[in-house]
Scaffold this active site. Structure first.
Site, mmCIF file in Angstrom:
data_model
loop_
_atom_site.group_PDB
_atom_site.id
_atom_site.type_symbol
_atom_site.label_atom_id
_atom_site.label_comp_id
_atom_site.label_asym_id
_atom_site.label_seq_id
_atom_site.Cartn_x
_atom_site.Cartn_y
_atom_site.Cartn_z
ATOM 1 N N ASP A 121 0.813 -1.215 0.000
ATOM 2 C CA ASP A 121 0.000 0.000 0.000
ATOM 3 C C ASP A 121 0.845 1.264 0.000
ATOM 4 O O ASP A 121 0.620 2.177 -0.770
ATOM 5 C CB ASP A 121 -0.980 -0.003 1.196
ATOM 6 C CG ASP A 121 -0.306 -0.333 2.530
ATOM 7 O OD1 ASP A 121 0.941 -0.450 2.585
ATOM 8 O OD2 ASP A 121 -1.039 -0.481 3.519
ATOM 9 N N ASP A 124 6.968 3.877 3.561
ATOM 10 C CA ASP A 124 7.252 4.969 4.492
ATOM 11 C C ASP A 124 8.761 5.015 4.728
ATOM 12 O O ASP A 124 9.477 5.790 4.100
ATOM 13 C CB ASP A 124 6.453 4.735 5.779
ATOM 14 C CG ASP A 124 6.603 5.859 6.773
ATOM 15 O OD1 ASP A 124 7.309 6.840 6.462
ATOM 16 O OD2 ASP A 124 6.025 5.777 7.864
ATOM 17 N N LYS A 152 6.175 7.935 0.487
ATOM 18 C CA LYS A 152 6.452 9.127 1.297
ATOM 19 C C LYS A 152 7.878 9.607 1.094
ATOM 20 O O LYS A 152 8.757 8.809 0.780
ATOM 21 C CB LYS A 152 6.209 8.808 2.779
ATOM 22 C CG LYS A 152 4.743 8.719 3.165
ATOM 23 C CD LYS A 152 4.597 8.583 4.676
ATOM 24 C CE LYS A 152 3.139 8.373 5.062
ATOM 25 N NZ LYS A 152 2.982 8.183 6.523
ATOM 26 N N PHE A 173 0.182 11.222 7.815
ATOM 27 C CA PHE A 173 -0.458 9.942 8.070
ATOM 28 C C PHE A 173 -1.745 9.870 7.256
ATOM 29 O O PHE A 173 -2.555 10.791 7.265
ATOM 30 C CB PHE A 173 -0.765 9.766 9.559
ATOM 31 C CG PHE A 173 -1.289 8.398 9.871
ATOM 32 C CD1 PHE A 173 -0.416 7.314 10.007
ATOM 33 C CD2 PHE A 173 -2.649 8.174 10.008
ATOM 34 C CE1 PHE A 173 -0.899 6.042 10.270
ATOM 35 C CE2 PHE A 173 -3.138 6.897 10.268
ATOM 36 C CZ PHE A 173 -2.257 5.828 10.404
HETATM 37 P P1 IMP Z 1 7.684 1.106 6.092
HETATM 38 O O1 IMP Z 1 8.220 -0.258 6.419
HETATM 39 O O2 IMP Z 1 8.195 2.131 7.050
HETATM 40 O O3 IMP Z 1 7.954 1.504 4.654
HETATM 41 O O4 IMP Z 1 6.149 1.097 6.360
HETATM 42 C C1 IMP Z 1 5.278 0.488 5.508
HETATM 43 C C2 IMP Z 1 4.026 0.058 6.240
HETATM 44 O O5 IMP Z 1 3.677 0.931 7.320
HETATM 45 C C3 IMP Z 1 2.860 0.128 5.284
HETATM 46 O O6 IMP Z 1 2.712 -1.091 4.591
HETATM 47 C C4 IMP Z 1 1.688 0.440 6.191
HETATM 48 O O7 IMP Z 1 1.141 -0.754 6.685
HETATM 49 C C5 IMP Z 1 2.296 1.227 7.324
HETATM 50 N N1 IMP Z 1 2.128 2.691 7.130
HETATM 51 C C6 IMP Z 1 3.091 3.577 6.809
HETATM 52 N N2 IMP Z 1 2.607 4.813 6.702
HETATM 53 C C7 IMP Z 1 1.279 4.713 6.951
HETATM 54 C C8 IMP Z 1 0.193 5.684 6.963
HETATM 55 O O8 IMP Z 1 0.339 6.901 6.720
HETATM 56 N N3 IMP Z 1 -1.042 5.195 7.250
HETATM 57 C C9 IMP Z 1 -1.274 3.878 7.531
HETATM 58 N N4 IMP Z 1 -0.294 2.953 7.512
HETATM 59 C C10 IMP Z 1 0.976 3.363 7.226
HETATM 60 MG MG MG Z 2 1.503 -2.629 5.143
#
Ligand code: IMP
Ligand code: MG
Length: 201
Positions: A121, A124, A152, A173
């Protein structure tokens, strides 16, 4: 990298009160419409088709957040492919990031020698996607690509830039279209951004 035409989203303007959605005491306002999501998915589907129409890839959706994106993307790919799913327990539920990540449910497809497209999805920190790419490579895939509906800004320095991106968004968020706040909001047809806590009466 084929995400060069991904739109950059700059939230601005004051939404009308009826656009505001409340989830768990937090206010969310519209950021990306269902129509714009559909256009972005068409573009990604076009790019994936050019690259994979003969490779019979595995489209690997990351549960639960990527479920709507994975399903809509799959229906726009008009060539043979397999669908599979993986569940990662990095799930944080709230607004602040957390560290640890494990595989909570493994895919069932044999990946040796296959092309695998990991579909998530949002990227981040990029940590989830990086771990999943390693996982798929360890299972013997011959090619791994990544697609994320949302990206992001911090991600390019801390993690991997996905091969296919729907939208570049600011570091806010968001909920909707699979993304949740404490389990809520996944069913919203568009993406909404957090605007603040509900005002007390
Ligand atoms: P990452 O491992 O930091 O890239 O985070 C990825 C995961 O964090 C995504 O697959 C989401 O499940 C969750 N996530 C990151 N940002 C958001 C947000 O703004 N809203 C909801 N879930 C988020
Ligand atoms: Mg996720």
């Amino acid at each position: 990298m084929s995400d060069t035409s991904a739109r950059r989203i700059d939230p601005e303007g004051t939404p009308s009160p009826h656009d505001v959605m409340t989830l768990g005491g937090q206010r969310f306002v519209p950021m990306i419409s269902p129509q714009d999501i559909a256009v972005a998915i068409d573009r990604i589907a076009g790019d994936l088709t050019l690259r994979h129409f003969r490779s019979v890839p595995i489209l690997l959706g990351v549960l639960s957040g990527a479920a709507p994106f994975h399903a809509d993307l799959a229906r726009r790919l008009e060539f043979p492919l397999e669908l599979d799913y993986i569940r990662v327990s990095s799930y944080r539920g709230g607004i602040a990031p957390s560290g640890e990540m494990t595989i909570a449910a493994h895919p069932s497809t044999q990946m040796a020698g296959r092309n695998v497209i990991v579909v998530d999805d949002i990227v981040d920190t990029g940590g989830t996607l990086r771990m999943l790419v390693d996982y798929v490579v360890d299972r013997g895939a011959s090619l791994v690509e990544t697609a994320a509906l949302l990206y992001k800004p911090g991600a390019d320095t801390r993690g991997a830039l996905p091969d296919y991106v729907g939208f570049h968004i600011p570091d806010v968020f968001v909920v909707g279209y699979g993304l949740d706040y404490h389990g809520l909001g996944r069913n919203l047809p568009g993406v909404m951004r957090w605007e603040g806590a509900l005002e007390q009466e």
